[in-house]
Design a protein around this motif. Structure first.
Motif, short mmCIF file in Angstrom:
data_model
loop_
_atom_site.label_atom_id
_atom_site.label_comp_id
_atom_site.label_asym_id
_atom_site.label_seq_id
_atom_site.Cartn_x
_atom_site.Cartn_y
_atom_site.Cartn_z
N UNK A 114 0.91 -1.34 0.04
CA UNK A 114 -0.14 0.01 -0.03
C UNK A 114 0.85 1.32 0.05
N UNK A 115 0.35 2.24 -0.58
CA UNK A 115 0.86 3.64 -0.53
C UNK A 115 -0.36 4.48 -0.17
N UNK A 116 0.12 5.56 0.43
CA UNK A 116 -0.94 6.77 1.04
C UNK A 116 -0.96 7.75 -0.16
N UNK A 117 -2.05 8.35 -0.24
CA UNK A 117 -2.21 9.58 -1.17
C UNK A 117 -1.87 10.82 -0.22
N UNK A 118 -0.44 11.45 -0.54
CA UNK A 118 -0.07 12.56 0.16
C UNK A 118 -0.89 13.64 0.46
N UNK A 119 -1.14 14.45 1.52
CA UNK A 119 -2.10 15.36 1.80
C UNK A 119 -2.13 16.54 0.69
N UNK A 120 -3.29 16.75 0.31
CA UNK A 120 -3.36 17.76 -0.85
C UNK A 120 -2.95 17.26 -2.11
N UNK A 121 -2.82 15.98 -2.09
CA UNK A 121 -2.46 15.57 -3.61
C UNK A 121 -3.79 14.45 -3.98
N UNK A 122 -3.92 14.16 -5.19
CA UNK A 122 -4.93 13.24 -5.76
C UNK A 122 -4.45 12.18 -6.61
N UNK A 123 -5.00 11.09 -6.51
CA UNK A 123 -4.57 10.06 -7.17
C UNK A 123 -5.64 10.10 -8.59
N UNK A 124 -4.97 10.41 -9.84
CA UNK A 124 -5.40 10.45 -10.95
C UNK A 124 -5.42 8.99 -11.63
N UNK A 125 -6.40 8.22 -11.42
CA UNK A 125 -6.68 6.89 -11.90
C UNK A 125 -6.60 7.00 -13.18
N UNK A 126 -7.56 7.96 -13.97
CA UNK A 126 -7.74 7.74 -15.37
C UNK A 126 -6.26 8.19 -16.04
N UNK A 127 -5.49 9.10 -15.68
CA UNK A 127 -4.27 9.25 -16.19
C UNK A 127 -3.11 7.98 -16.06
N UNK A 128 -3.63 7.34 -15.04
CA UNK A 128 -2.68 6.21 -14.43
C UNK A 128 -2.93 5.07 -15.43
N UNK A 129 -4.31 5.06 -15.82
CA UNK A 129 -4.68 3.68 -16.60
C UNK A 129 -3.95 4.02 -18.20
N UNK A 130 -3.85 5.02 -18.57
CA UNK A 130 -3.39 5.37 -19.96
C UNK A 130 -2.07 4.93 -20.12
N UNK A 131 -0.98 4.88 -19.10
CA UNK A 131 0.16 4.57 -18.94
C UNK A 131 0.34 3.23 -18.35
N UNK A 132 -0.64 2.48 -18.07
CA UNK A 132 -0.43 1.10 -17.61
C UNK A 132 -0.39 0.84 -16.04
N UNK A 133 -0.57 2.05 -15.45
CA UNK A 133 -0.41 2.12 -13.90
C UNK A 133 -2.03 2.10 -13.04
#
Length: 198
Positions: A35-54
């Motif tokens: 697991x990793x935590x999303x840092x404070x005041x950051x977002x996890x852009x899953x849509x962008x991640x999926x375009x690069x295989x993450x």
């Protein structure tokens, strides 16, 4: 480790985090679960991640309107053979990086570690034509290489976000084992709100 023991440890590790409403991102593959935590005041852009295989791609919410954002991500790559070494894996990454950035300056750092992590190597990539600096931490377990990456688009971003990468992202990393099956079963049975990834 028995299924019951694994689930007990999983609940012990994750329950306090859920109670603090932190955004925990579970990343898994055939032979890894962490697991990793999303840092404070950051977002996890899953849509962008999926375009690069993450499954994860984090940036500061303050930078949402920037055309180029500094970012952080984590990934796991299972070894093809038990004899695979972190040194060889990193050497391959450096060779690929040098093809894209022939003038890159690369600095290596070694870190202390304890089981289940059996090796750690840090690389700093500088003198890049399309970004200011990239920091990569490579961790090795018996079956997997884990990569934690921070890319700064500018020197100002590096100064601002490097402590976030070091303290919150790396500091919030938790390795949970080399078999994700019990977690996937537990997640399915409990309909947890944990974000998942492969």
């Amino acid at each position: 480790m028995t299924y019951f023991t694994f689930i007990t440890l999983l609940i012990i590790n994750l329950a306090p985090v859920f109670s603090q409403t932190k955004d925990i991102n579970v990343i898994y593959g055939k032979n890894h679960l962490f697991t990793v935590e999303t840092p404070s005041n950051w977002v996890n852009d899953r849509q962008a991640a999926s375009t690069i295989g993450l499954t994860n791609f984090f940036y500061c919410i303050d930078d949402k309107d920037k055309p180029q954002r500094s970012y952080i991500f984590a990934s796991g790559i299972d070894k093809s053979a038990a004899k695979d070494s972190l040194q060889a894996f990193v050497h391959g990454d450096i060779a690929g990086f040098k093809k894209k950035y022939p003038d890159a300056k690369i600095t290596q750092s070694d870190f202390s570690h304890s089981p289940p992590i059996i090796n750690i190597i840090g690389l700093s990539f500088e003198n890049l034509h399309d970004r200011y600096k990239e920091e990569v931490i490579y961790l090795e377990t018996d079956k997997t290489f884990i990569i934690l990456t921070f890319c700064a688009m500018s020197e100002a971003d590096y100064q601002k976000y490097n402590p976030v990468f070091d303290t919150e992202f790396i500091g919030g990393f938790k390795y949970l084992g080399n078999d994700p099956t019990p977690f996937l079963e537990w997640q399915k049975n409990n309909q947890t709100s944990v974000k998942n990834g492969q």
